[in-house]
Write a protein that holds these residues in place. Structure first.
Motif, PDB file in Angstrom:
ATOM      1  N   GLU A 197      43.994  48.612  64.367  1.00  0.00           N
ATOM      2  CA  GLU A 197      44.896  47.583  63.849  1.00  0.00           C
ATOM      3  C   GLU A 197      46.106  47.423  64.756  1.00  0.00           C
ATOM      4  O   GLU A 197      46.521  46.299  65.067  1.00  0.00           O
ATOM      5  CB  GLU A 197      45.349  47.941  62.437  1.00  0.00           C
ATOM      6  CG  GLU A 197      46.286  46.911  61.817  1.00  0.00           C
ATOM      7  CD  GLU A 197      46.781  47.297  60.441  1.00  0.00           C
ATOM      8  OE1 GLU A 197      47.573  46.526  59.865  1.00  0.00           O
ATOM      9  OE2 GLU A 197      46.389  48.374  59.940  1.00  0.00           O
ATOM     10  N   GLU A 198      46.683  48.529  65.202  1.00  0.00           N
ATOM     11  CA  GLU A 198      47.849  48.471  66.075  1.00  0.00           C
ATOM     12  C   GLU A 198      47.511  47.833  67.415  1.00  0.00           C
ATOM     13  O   GLU A 198      48.307  47.059  67.965  1.00  0.00           O
ATOM     14  CB  GLU A 198      48.395  49.886  66.266  1.00  0.00           C
ATOM     15  CG  GLU A 198      48.997  50.459  64.985  1.00  0.00           C
ATOM     16  CD  GLU A 198      49.086  51.968  64.980  1.00  0.00           C
ATOM     17  OE1 GLU A 198      49.728  52.507  64.054  1.00  0.00           O
ATOM     18  OE2 GLU A 198      48.500  52.619  65.872  1.00  0.00           O
ATOM     19  N   ALA A 199      46.323  48.131  67.927  1.00  0.00           N
ATOM     20  CA  ALA A 199      45.881  47.498  69.177  1.00  0.00           C
ATOM     21  C   ALA A 199      45.795  45.989  69.009  1.00  0.00           C
ATOM     22  O   ALA A 199      46.199  45.222  69.897  1.00  0.00           O
ATOM     23  CB  ALA A 199      44.528  48.061  69.595  1.00  0.00           C
ATOM     24  N   GLY A 200      45.289  45.550  67.866  1.00  0.00           N
ATOM     25  CA  GLY A 200      45.194  44.120  67.601  1.00  0.00           C
ATOM     26  C   GLY A 200      46.554  43.449  67.527  1.00  0.00           C
ATOM     27  O   GLY A 200      46.733  42.322  68.007  1.00  0.00           O
ATOM     28  N   LEU A 201      47.529  44.148  66.947  1.00  0.00           N
ATOM     29  CA  LEU A 201      48.875  43.595  66.863  1.00  0.00           C
ATOM     30  C   LEU A 201      49.507  43.484  68.250  1.00  0.00           C
ATOM     31  O   LEU A 201      50.195  42.502  68.556  1.00  0.00           O
ATOM     32  CB  LEU A 201      49.739  44.469  65.955  1.00  0.00           C
ATOM     33  CG  LEU A 201      49.385  44.418  64.469  1.00  0.00           C
ATOM     34  CD1 LEU A 201      50.087  45.526  63.706  1.00  0.00           C
ATOM     35  CD2 LEU A 201      49.738  43.063  63.880  1.00  0.00           C
ATOM     36  N   LEU A 202      49.276  44.464  69.092  1.00  0.00           N
ATOM     37  CA  LEU A 202      49.814  44.408  70.451  1.00  0.00           C
ATOM     38  C   LEU A 202      49.182  43.285  71.266  1.00  0.00           C
ATOM     39  O   LEU A 202      49.842  42.646  72.087  1.00  0.00           O
ATOM     40  CB  LEU A 202      49.594  45.748  71.162  1.00  0.00           C
ATOM     41  CG  LEU A 202      50.505  46.900  70.741  1.00  0.00           C
ATOM     42  CD1 LEU A 202      50.043  48.201  71.370  1.00  0.00           C
ATOM     43  CD2 LEU A 202      51.960  46.610  71.132  1.00  0.00           C
ATOM     44  N   ALA A 203      47.892  43.046  71.024  1.00  0.00           N
ATOM     45  CA  ALA A 203      47.173  42.013  71.785  1.00  0.00           C
ATOM     46  C   ALA A 203      47.157  40.674  71.070  1.00  0.00           C
ATOM     47  O   ALA A 203      46.654  39.688  71.616  1.00  0.00           O
ATOM     48  CB  ALA A 203      45.735  42.467  72.042  1.00  0.00           C
ATOM     49  N   GLN A 204      47.678  40.649  69.833  1.00  0.00           N
ATOM     50  CA  GLN A 204      47.713  39.439  69.011  1.00  0.00           C
ATOM     51  C   GLN A 204      46.313  38.858  68.809  1.00  0.00           C
ATOM     52  O   GLN A 204      46.083  37.658  68.955  1.00  0.00           O
ATOM     53  CB  GLN A 204      48.645  38.394  69.629  1.00  0.00           C
ATOM     54  CG  GLN A 204      50.094  38.851  69.690  1.00  0.00           C
ATOM     55  CD  GLN A 204      51.036  37.789  70.204  1.00  0.00           C
ATOM     56  OE1 GLN A 204      50.681  36.968  71.047  1.00  0.00           O
ATOM     57  NE2 GLN A 204      52.258  37.781  69.700  1.00  0.00           N
ATOM     58  N   THR A 205      45.383  39.758  68.452  1.00  0.00           N
ATOM     59  CA  THR A 205      44.017  39.349  68.153  1.00  0.00           C
ATOM     60  C   THR A 205      43.393  40.394  67.243  1.00  0.00           C
ATOM     61  O   THR A 205      44.042  41.364  66.846  1.00  0.00           O
ATOM     62  CB  THR A 205      43.186  39.183  69.450  1.00  0.00           C
ATOM     63  OG1 THR A 205      41.934  38.598  69.130  1.00  0.00           O
ATOM     64  CG2 THR A 205      42.970  40.517  70.135  1.00  0.00           C
ATOM     65  N   VAL A 206      42.126  40.203  66.890  1.00  0.00           N
ATOM     66  CA  VAL A 206      41.407  41.147  66.039  1.00  0.00           C
ATOM     67  C   VAL A 206      40.243  41.709  66.841  1.00  0.00           C
ATOM     68  O   VAL A 206      39.474  40.958  67.446  1.00  0.00           O
ATOM     69  CB  VAL A 206      40.875  40.475  64.752  1.00  0.00           C
ATOM     70  CG1 VAL A 206      40.041  41.454  63.943  1.00  0.00           C
ATOM     71  CG2 VAL A 206      42.045  39.951  63.914  1.00  0.00           C
ATOM     72  N   PHE A 207      40.116  43.035  66.844  1.00  0.00           N
ATOM     73  CA  PHE A 207      39.052  43.689  67.593  1.00  0.00           C
ATOM     74  C   PHE A 207      38.003  44.267  66.642  1.00  0.00           C
ATOM     75  O   PHE A 207      38.317  44.687  65.532  1.00  0.00           O
ATOM     76  CB  PHE A 207      39.617  44.811  68.459  1.00  0.00           C
ATOM     77  CG  PHE A 207      40.571  44.342  69.522  1.00  0.00           C
ATOM     78  CD1 PHE A 207      40.132  43.542  70.561  1.00  0.00           C
ATOM     79  CD2 PHE A 207      41.910  44.708  69.479  1.00  0.00           C
ATOM     80  CE1 PHE A 207      41.010  43.106  71.550  1.00  0.00           C
ATOM     81  CE2 PHE A 207      42.793  44.281  70.454  1.00  0.00           C
ATOM     82  CZ  PHE A 207      42.342  43.476  71.493  1.00  0.00           C
ATOM     83  N   GLU A 208      36.767  44.317  67.126  1.00  0.00           N
ATOM     84  CA  GLU A 208      35.671  44.875  66.332  1.00  0.00           C
ATOM     85  C   GLU A 208      35.440  46.351  66.634  1.00  0.00           C
ATOM     86  O   GLU A 208      34.863  47.062  65.821  1.00  0.00           O
ATOM     87  CB  GLU A 208      34.382  44.090  66.603  1.00  0.00           C
ATOM     88  CG  GLU A 208      34.434  42.636  66.173  1.00  0.00           C
ATOM     89  CD  GLU A 208      34.626  42.484  64.676  1.00  0.00           C
ATOM     90  OE1 GLU A 208      34.073  43.334  63.918  1.00  0.00           O
ATOM     91  OE2 GLU A 208      35.331  41.546  64.257  1.00  0.00           O
ATOM     92  N   SER A 210      36.849  50.068  69.070  1.00  0.00           N
ATOM     93  CA  SER A 210      37.904  50.704  69.859  1.00  0.00           C
ATOM     94  C   SER A 210      37.711  50.438  71.348  1.00  0.00           C
ATOM     95  O   SER A 210      38.688  50.278  72.086  1.00  0.00           O
ATOM     96  CB  SER A 210      37.915  52.207  69.587  1.00  0.00           C
ATOM     97  OG  SER A 210      36.698  52.814  69.991  1.00  0.00           O
ATOM     98  N   ALA A 211      36.454  50.375  71.800  1.00  0.00           N
ATOM     99  CA  ALA A 211      36.190  50.115  73.223  1.00  0.00           C
ATOM    100  C   ALA A 211      36.678  48.734  73.624  1.00  0.00           C
ATOM    101  O   ALA A 211      37.309  48.553  74.681  1.00  0.00           O
ATOM    102  CB  ALA A 211      34.703  50.256  73.510  1.00  0.00           C
ATOM    103  N   GLU A 212      36.402  47.754  72.781  1.00  0.00           N
ATOM    104  CA  GLU A 212      36.851  46.392  73.051  1.00  0.00           C
ATOM    105  C   GLU A 212      38.374  46.331  73.095  1.00  0.00           C
ATOM    106  O   GLU A 212      38.969  45.694  73.978  1.00  0.00           O
ATOM    107  CB  GLU A 212      36.326  45.459  71.962  1.00  0.00           C
ATOM    108  CG  GLU A 212      36.774  44.013  72.099  1.00  0.00           C
ATOM    109  CD  GLU A 212      36.459  43.170  70.868  1.00  0.00           C
ATOM    110  OE1 GLU A 212      36.670  41.945  70.930  1.00  0.00           O
ATOM    111  OE2 GLU A 212      36.005  43.734  69.849  1.00  0.00           O
ATOM    112  N   ALA A 213      39.019  47.028  72.149  1.00  0.00           N
ATOM    113  CA  ALA A 213      40.475  47.010  72.083  1.00  0.00           C
ATOM    114  C   ALA A 213      41.102  47.704  73.279  1.00  0.00           C
ATOM    115  O   ALA A 213      42.063  47.206  73.879  1.00  0.00           O
ATOM    116  CB  ALA A 213      40.928  47.687  70.791  1.00  0.00           C
ATOM    117  N   ALA A 214      40.561  48.856  73.649  1.00  0.00           N
ATOM    118  CA  ALA A 214      41.117  49.606  74.768  1.00  0.00           C
ATOM    119  C   ALA A 214      41.018  48.810  76.067  1.00  0.00           C
ATOM    120  O   ALA A 214      41.969  48.742  76.856  1.00  0.00           O
ATOM    121  CB  ALA A 214      40.399  50.951  74.897  1.00  0.00           C
ATOM    122  N   GLN A 215      39.868  48.213  76.295  1.00  0.00           N
ATOM    123  CA  GLN A 215      39.685  47.423  77.514  1.00  0.00           C
ATOM    124  C   GLN A 215      40.628  46.216  77.538  1.00  0.00           C
ATOM    125  O   GLN A 215      41.211  45.887  78.581  1.00  0.00           O
ATOM    126  CB  GLN A 215      38.237  46.944  77.618  1.00  0.00           C
ATOM    127  CG  GLN A 215      37.928  46.175  78.904  1.00  0.00           C
ATOM    128  CD  GLN A 215      38.169  47.006  80.147  1.00  0.00           C
ATOM    129  OE1 GLN A 215      37.644  48.113  80.264  1.00  0.00           O
ATOM    130  NE2 GLN A 215      38.970  46.495  81.080  1.00  0.00           N
TER     131      GLN A 215
END
Length: 297
Positions: A197-208, A210-215
């Motif tokens: 969730e925090e990764a999505g807030l930083l990137a201003q999107t929604v990730f499915e 952790s790998a997608e978010a980290a990249q």
């Protein structure tokens, strides 16, 4: 400069008041359970975990010069955590955090970290006055930094010469404060520890995943990032490489502090010279043990 520690933990140190029950809860639930009061705050949770893993953490934070603060300082000392550089305030009370946890996870929480926010850069004085470093001879070593600091102070840290040689390990205090870390997103010496969730807030999107978010965060300029996703895969990304592992399956007995334990275990493993795969494994195993209730507070 002080050499009695291995790592600085900068951020919130407070009392956690946590109510836990083994029943599922919803808004308005009134159920039996247990209420505990334990040392907490992101910086304190990380410091306690680091001490359990054999490191010598030292705190940079603000604590009130009141009975709650005196008790909290003593609780840190008996756990092997340095407090000699803590900013003791005569006019600000010791901060606190209150949470309710059910069998279905964290139900609600309120963090009262206003004293830390009002203390501002006073907590960083030891890094500038020669006790831990100076502008011309900045602190060298790992620093665990949490997002309970104000956006302004985090922005100053991102460009401050006092942190020019530090190994920054950064975590948000909660999803609600994740965007405070934006000034540190592209810091060349920072490793970010965030959940999905925090990764999505930083990137201003929604990730499915952790790998997608980290990249995605690396593509946005992050030097290195670790993204967790509860009992699902956790991923480490640096440059073009992404490493993903699945945590052990355990029965969840508690959740508050799990992310801090993960971060501390990962830092401790890397400080011992463990490689990327082994450090991620160690972090996931430590977090699983913690949420199962088998790790002492």
């Amino acid at each position: 400069m002080d050499k009695t520690h291995d790592i600085l933990c900068i951020g919130s140190v407070l009392w956690d008041v946590i109510g836990r029950t083994d029943r599922s809860m919803r808004v308005g639930s009134d159920v039996p359970g247990r209420i505990v009061r334990v040392p907490g705050g992101v910086a304190m949770n990380i410091a306690m975990a680091l001490a359990r893993f054999g490191m010598r953490p030292d705190l940079l934070t603000a604590i009130g010069h009141d009975p709650a603060g005196t008790e909290l300082m003593e609780a840190a000392k008996v756990r092997g955590i340095g407090t000699e550089h803590v900013y003791l305030s005569e006019d600000l009370p010791t901060d606190s955090y209150m949470a309710v946890e059910g069998a279905n996870g964290l139900i609600a929480a309120i963090a009262d970290a206003h004293s830390l926010e009002r203390a501002g850069d006073k907590i960083l004085r030891p890094l500038a006055d020669g006790r831990l470093g100076t502008v011309n001879a900045p602190y060298i070593g790992p620093v665990a930094l949490d997002g309970n600091l104000t956006t302004q102070l985090l922005r100053e840290i991102a460009t401050s010469p006092l942190f020019a040689k530090a190994d920054l390990r950064v975590a948000p205090a909660s999803p609600g404060k994740a965007e405070r870390l934006l000034p540190l997103l592209d810091h060349p010496r920072a490793t970010l520890y965030v959940n999905l969730e925090e990764a999505g807030l930083l990137a201003q999107t929604v990730f499915e995943s952790s790998a997608e978010a980290a990249q995605a965060l690396v593509e946005k300029g992050a030097h290195r990032v670790l993204v967790t996703n509860g009992g699902k895969g956790a991923s480490l990304a640096s440059g073009g490489d992404v490493l993903t592992q699945t945590p052990p399956e355990v029965l969840v007995a508690r959740v508050t502090g799990a992310g801090d334990t993960f971060m501390a275990a990962h830092i401790a493993a890397e400080m011992r010279g463990v490689d990327a795969t082994g450090a991620l494994t160690a972090a996931l195993e430590a977090a699983a043990l913690y949420v199962s209730g088998d790790t002492p507070l």
